[in-house]
Scaffold this active site. Structure first.
Site, PDB file in Angstrom:
ATOM      1  N   CYS A 208       1.018  -1.148   0.102  1.00 56.57           N
ATOM      2  CA  CYS A 208       0.042  -0.010  -0.012  1.00 56.57           C
ATOM      3  C   CYS A 208       1.408   1.276  -0.022  1.00 56.57           C
ATOM      4  CB  CYS A 208      -0.633   0.180   1.307  1.00 56.57           C
ATOM      5  SG  CYS A 208       0.155   0.030   3.319  1.00 56.57           S
TER       6      CYS A 208
ATOM      7  N   ASN B 181       1.967   0.868   4.382  1.00 59.18           N
ATOM      8  CA  ASN B 181       2.629   0.379   5.028  1.00 59.18           C
ATOM      9  C   ASN B 181       2.393   0.572   6.452  1.00 59.18           C
ATOM     10  OD1 ASN B 181       5.710  -2.051   5.864  1.00 59.18           O
ATOM     11  ND2 ASN B 181       3.170  -2.905   4.554  1.00 59.18           N
TER      12      ASN B 181
ATOM     13  N   CYS C   3      -1.941   0.711   7.565  1.00 58.87           N
ATOM     14  CA  CYS C   3      -2.964   0.149   7.823  1.00 58.87           C
ATOM     15  C   CYS C   3      -3.154  -0.666   6.875  1.00 58.87           C
ATOM     16  CB  CYS C   3      -3.613   1.778   7.337  1.00 58.87           C
ATOM     17  SG  CYS C   3      -3.029   3.356   7.870  1.00 58.87           S
ATOM     18  N   ARG C   4      -3.236  -0.658   4.645  1.00 58.05           N
ATOM     19  CA  ARG C   4      -4.130  -1.523   4.308  1.00 58.05           C
ATOM     20  C   ARG C   4      -3.092  -3.190   4.409  1.00 58.05           C
ATOM     21  NH1 ARG C   4      -5.531   2.226  -0.571  1.00 58.05           N
ATOM     22  NH2 ARG C   4      -3.022   2.924   0.820  1.00 58.05           N
ATOM     23  N   SER C   5      -1.555  -2.968   4.134  1.00 53.67           N
ATOM     24  CA  SER C   5      -0.842  -3.666   3.026  1.00 53.67           C
ATOM     25  C   SER C   5      -0.807  -4.855   5.401  1.00 53.67           C
ATOM     26  CB  SER C   5      -0.479  -3.276   2.559  1.00 53.67           C
ATOM     27  OG  SER C   5       1.201  -2.124   3.189  1.00 53.67           O
TER      28      SER C   5
ATOM     29  N   ASP D 264      -8.189   3.918   1.083  1.00 50.39           N
ATOM     30  CA  ASP D 264      -7.071   4.212   2.376  1.00 50.39           C
ATOM     31  C   ASP D 264      -8.130   4.277   3.009  1.00 50.39           C
ATOM     32  OD1 ASP D 264      -5.486   5.237   3.438  1.00 50.39           O
ATOM     33  OD2 ASP D 264      -4.705   6.338   1.673  1.00 50.39           O
TER      34      ASP D 264
HETATM   35  P1  4NP Z   1      -1.937   2.554   4.261  1.00 50.36           P
HETATM   36  O1  4NP Z   1      -2.478   4.086   4.587  1.00 50.36           O
HETATM   37  O2  4NP Z   1      -0.848   3.288   2.839  1.00 50.36           O
HETATM   38  O3  4NP Z   1      -2.794   1.006   4.180  1.00 50.36           O
HETATM   39  O4  4NP Z   1      -1.293   2.048   5.391  1.00 50.36           O
HETATM   40  C1  4NP Z   1      -1.701   5.576   4.759  1.00 50.36           C
HETATM   41  C2  4NP Z   1      -0.935   5.084   5.971  1.00 50.36           C
HETATM   42  C3  4NP Z   1      -0.629   6.282   5.612  1.00 50.36           C
HETATM   43  C4  4NP Z   1      -0.320   8.189   4.527  1.00 50.36           C
HETATM   44  C5  4NP Z   1      -1.384   7.703   4.030  1.00 50.36           C
HETATM   45  C6  4NP Z   1      -2.483   5.713   3.829  1.00 50.36           C
HETATM   46  N1  4NP Z   1      -0.242   9.073   5.665  1.00 50.36           N
HETATM   47  O5  4NP Z   1      -0.510   9.418   4.493  1.00 50.36           O
HETATM   48  O6  4NP Z   1       0.605   9.415   5.825  1.00 50.36           O
END
Ligand code: 4NP
Length: 164
Positions: A14, A17, A19-21, A131
């Site tokens: 993602c 790294n 939340c989703r992945s 996201d």
């Molecule tokens: P992820 O979510 O890609 O699913 O881990 C996010 C985590 C942090 C951010 C964006 C999406 N950020 O902008 O910090």
């Protein structure tokens, strides 16, 4: 006796790294442990961005996963590397932006299968895991629901490849 196919390696990717992945990794490992492929698949996750290197998964991702019996607490964020394209057989991107970022660094001789994670679901109209980072808590439940369904499809695919 025919040679056993090599054990596959899968990488969930993602943006951050956190939340989703890591959720996809935890869900997949949880399902994997209950199949005959247990111990035969290397599983990891990574982010295309370097915002959160070394951090544990987001506390919301951890708490909603815990409610489904999935422990994400030992995971630490890392950024995807060019080397990942040689050491993983499957690279599962959570959304189109991650996919584009991965395609931009994919070496031409990489043999990894790079796909949108949800594209493993037949007849799906939803191809992206949304996201949840800037949204409400229900977004984390949605991520878990989507990961559970797509992980099952990935497991079925790996079983076909490895056990047949
Ligand atoms: P992820 O979510 O890609 O699913 O881990 C996010 C985590 C942090 C951010 C964006 C999406 N950020 O902008 O910090």
């Amino acid at each position: 006796m025919p040679a056993q196919p090599a054990n596959p390696a899968v990488l969930f990717v993602c943006l951050g790294n956190i939340c989703r992945s890591p959720t996809a990794q935890g869900v997949f490992e949880h399902q994997l442990a209950q199949t005959e492929l247990a111990g035969r698949v290397r599983v990891d996750s990574a982010g295309t961005a370097a915002y959160h290197l070394g951090k544990s998964p987001d506390s919301r991702a951890q708490s909603f996963a815990t409610k489904r019996g999935i422990d994400l607490s030992s995971l630490k964020a890392r950024q995807v590397t060019v080397n990942d394209f040689y050491t993983f057989d499957w690279i599962l991107a959570m959304d189109r932006q991650n996919m584009a970022n991965l395609e931009a660094i994919r070496p031409s001789d990489s043999t990894a299968q790079l796909v949108l994670f949800l594209s493993l679901l037949p007849n799906t109209t939803q191809l992206e895991v949304p996201d949840p980072y800037f949204g409400g808590e229900e977004g984390f439940e949605t991520v878990l629901d989507l990961c559970e369904t797509a992980s099952q499809a990935l497991l079925d695919r790996l079983k076909q490849e490895v056990l047949n």
